[in-house]
Design a protein around this motif. Structure first.
Motif, PDB file in Angstrom:
ATOM      1  N   GLN A  61       8.307   6.670   2.414  1.00 13.19           N
ATOM      2  CA  GLN A  61       7.106   6.238   3.259  1.00 13.19           C
ATOM      3  C   GLN A  61       6.395   7.224   3.536  1.00 13.19           C
ATOM      4  O   GLN A  61       5.300   7.098   4.196  1.00 13.19           O
ATOM      5  CB  GLN A  61       7.763   5.347   4.338  1.00 13.19           C
ATOM      6  N   VAL A  70       9.586   5.335  -5.994  1.00 12.47           N
ATOM      7  CA  VAL A  70       9.201   4.379  -4.713  1.00 12.47           C
ATOM      8  C   VAL A  70       8.712   3.235  -5.421  1.00 12.47           C
ATOM      9  O   VAL A  70       8.746   2.069  -5.064  1.00 12.47           O
ATOM     10  CB  VAL A  70       8.186   5.092  -3.841  1.00 12.47           C
ATOM     11  N   ASN A 120      11.210   1.082  -7.123  1.00 19.31           N
ATOM     12  CA  ASN A 120      12.241   0.834  -5.959  1.00 19.31           C
ATOM     13  C   ASN A 120      13.716   1.045  -6.710  1.00 19.31           C
ATOM     14  O   ASN A 120      14.745   0.485  -6.370  1.00 19.31           O
ATOM     15  CB  ASN A 120      12.199  -0.810  -5.243  1.00 19.31           C
ATOM     16  N   ARG A 121      13.528   1.804  -7.563  1.00 26.17           N
ATOM     17  CA  ARG A 121      14.979   2.057  -8.359  1.00 26.17           C
ATOM     18  C   ARG A 121      15.616   3.279  -7.915  1.00 26.17           C
ATOM     19  O   ARG A 121      14.915   4.538  -7.920  1.00 26.17           O
ATOM     20  CB  ARG A 121      14.869   2.031  -9.750  1.00 26.17           C
TER      21      ARG A 121
END
Length: 109
Positions: free
Chosen positions: A3, A28, A31-32
């Motif tokens: 983030q 990111v 999302n892995r």
């Protein structure tokens, strides 16, 4: 951490037990999370972080994704440490990675 800006993240020194160590990679955008682990070798081996970063960079620039690059680097470092121990070299002077380079080039290309 994702983030804060970076889209590809690798953490080294990751372990879940006393037998294996390696790296965790996180993309990111997908999302892995991937874990690249190999047998833990007792001791401290100078220069392995620099070698790891170089292999990841070269692998990514050759078109590998961050997870594959991390796997390649973890395996290469393990093989270089094994070669160092096999040749009874003092790890204070770095690991014996040179003989492993032809194998690495075949994997990356």
């Amino acid at each position: 951490l994702g983030q804060l800006g970076p889209k590809k993240i690798i953490l080294t020194g990751v372990y879940f037990d006393e037998f294996e160590i390696g790296a965790a990679s996180f993309d990111v955008e997908t999302n892995r999370i991937n874990y690249a682990l190999d047998k833990k070798m007792i001791g401290h081996y100078f220069g392995t972080g620099d070698i790891f970063a170089s292999i990841v960079t070269g692998s990514v620039l050759s078109g590998k994704d961050i997870h594959a690059a991390s796997e390649i680097a973890v395996r290469f470092i393990h093989d270089a440490i094994s070669k160092t121990l096999q040749q009874k070299q003092d790890p204070k002077f770095g690991v014996c990675f040179e003989t492993e380079l032809p194998k690495l080039l075949k994997i990356i290309n």
